[in-house]
Write a protein that holds these residues in place. Structure first.
Motif, mmCIF file in Angstrom:
data_model
loop_
_atom_site.group_PDB
_atom_site.id
_atom_site.type_symbol
_atom_site.label_atom_id
_atom_site.label_comp_id
_atom_site.label_asym_id
_atom_site.label_seq_id
_atom_site.Cartn_x
_atom_site.Cartn_y
_atom_site.Cartn_z
ATOM 1 N N GLY A 209 -110.475 -29.329 56.831
ATOM 2 C CA GLY A 209 -109.470 -29.477 56.184
ATOM 3 C C GLY A 209 -108.893 -29.456 57.770
ATOM 4 O O GLY A 209 -109.302 -28.695 58.682
ATOM 5 N N GLU B 271 -103.581 -30.410 57.445
ATOM 6 C CA GLU B 271 -103.957 -29.447 56.460
ATOM 7 C C GLU B 271 -103.617 -28.323 55.984
ATOM 8 O O GLU B 271 -103.398 -27.759 55.777
ATOM 9 C CB GLU B 271 -105.128 -29.891 55.937
ATOM 10 N N THR B 272 -104.456 -27.453 57.827
ATOM 11 C CA THR B 272 -104.358 -25.619 57.192
ATOM 12 C C THR B 272 -102.410 -25.241 58.309
ATOM 13 O O THR B 272 -102.323 -24.657 57.048
ATOM 14 C CB THR B 272 -105.003 -25.486 59.365
ATOM 15 N N GLN C 57 -100.896 -25.602 54.528
ATOM 16 C CA GLN C 57 -101.383 -24.712 53.728
ATOM 17 C C GLN C 57 -100.891 -23.233 53.884
ATOM 18 O O GLN C 57 -100.443 -22.658 52.856
ATOM 19 C CB GLN C 57 -103.113 -24.443 53.717
ATOM 20 N N GLU C 58 -100.887 -23.008 55.371
ATOM 21 C CA GLU C 58 -100.480 -21.526 55.445
ATOM 22 C C GLU C 58 -98.741 -21.801 55.167
ATOM 23 O O GLU C 58 -98.345 -20.925 54.703
ATOM 24 C CB GLU C 58 -100.289 -21.909 57.136
ATOM 25 N N LEU D 128 -97.938 -23.714 52.270
ATOM 26 C CA LEU D 128 -97.275 -23.377 51.183
ATOM 27 C C LEU D 128 -97.555 -21.745 50.610
ATOM 28 O O LEU D 128 -96.823 -21.419 49.865
ATOM 29 C CB LEU D 128 -98.705 -24.452 50.715
ATOM 30 N N ASP D 129 -98.668 -21.438 51.795
ATOM 31 C CA ASP D 129 -98.985 -20.117 50.867
ATOM 32 C C ASP D 129 -98.024 -18.670 51.500
ATOM 33 O O ASP D 129 -97.675 -17.993 50.702
ATOM 34 C CB ASP D 129 -100.853 -19.463 51.482
ATOM 35 N N ARG E 293 -95.347 -21.207 47.582
ATOM 36 C CA ARG E 293 -96.263 -20.283 46.362
ATOM 37 C C ARG E 293 -95.776 -19.111 45.921
ATOM 38 O O ARG E 293 -94.842 -19.228 44.707
ATOM 39 C CB ARG E 293 -97.515 -20.401 46.599
ATOM 40 N N THR F 49 -100.153 -26.015 44.652
ATOM 41 C CA THR F 49 -101.601 -25.959 45.156
ATOM 42 C C THR F 49 -101.767 -27.276 46.350
ATOM 43 O O THR F 49 -101.583 -28.769 45.495
ATOM 44 C CB THR F 49 -102.723 -25.770 44.595
ATOM 45 N N LEU F 50 -102.276 -27.613 46.601
ATOM 46 C CA LEU F 50 -102.375 -28.373 48.139
ATOM 47 C C LEU F 50 -103.630 -29.236 47.556
ATOM 48 O O LEU F 50 -104.632 -28.818 46.999
ATOM 49 C CB LEU F 50 -102.690 -27.996 49.371
#
Length: 189
Positions: A114, A118-119, A122-123, A125-126, A130, A141-142
């Motif tokens: 990643g 991408e990181t 993801q942060e 999203l989380d 989410r 989810t990614l």
């Protein structure tokens, strides 16, 4: 052991959310769309998938979403789902196979390096997205970030929801584009 189960409607008319008074999975959510996956990942989902008409189950931190197919009506399915949840959880049985899930998470973490984009995705999203979709019984989810496009998996109540396109484009895509300039588009896989 008595189980408190609260039924919640989701934006997806094919999916209901059952909130329980205990922790079901240590982190994230487990999405099950086949009996084979249920056998491996979740004894609770396996029982629920045995109810005629149930096509998918997602086990979250303190909730279970159940998706029905063309067969069955919610009146009948709901009674069977409530009884199954009460019986399984009331007996103190595990909702998921944590050892199998931990091994899968470790393999995914080791396999996906990643990049920094991408990181950041993801942060976001989380941290923001989410938790919001979990309130409606869903999860996102990614899958990957490639050539400016974010590929996401829609799970639980989000999968097949009539509102998912609007959520994806007007909500998630606009937020990611605002915070991560490299993002040009968000699509569901």
């Amino acid at each position: 052991m008595s189980v408190n189960i609260q039924l919640e409607w989701t934006p997806n008319p094919s999916t209901l959310k059952y909130v329980v008074d205990r922790r079901l999975v240590s982190s994230g959510a487990v999405n099950i769309t086949s009996k084979e996956a249920a056998e491996e990942k979740s004894p609770l989902a396996l029982k629920l998938m045995g109810i005629q008409g149930v096509t998918a189950v997602m086990v979250g931190s303190n909730f279970v979403t159940v998706t029905k197919g063309e067969q069955g009506e919610w009146d009948e399915l709901n009674d069977a789902v409530m009884a199954t949840l009460d019986e399984h959880l009331g007996a103190g049985l595990p909702a998921v196979n944590e050892d199998v899930l931990a091994a899968a998470r470790a393999a995914a973490a080791a396999g996906g390096s990643g990049g920094s984009v991408e990181t950041r995705i993801q942060e976001i999203l989380d941290g923001e997205i989410r938790p919001a979709v979990a309130q409606d019984g869903g999860d996102i989810t990614l899958d990957r970030f490639e050539d400016g496009i974010v590929y996401l998996h829609m799970k639980g109540a989000c999968a097949g929801c009539p509102s998912s396109t609007a959520t994806l484009k007007m909500g998630i895509e606009s937020r990611l584009r605002e915070l991560v300039p490299e993002v040009t588009e968000v699509v569901s896989v």
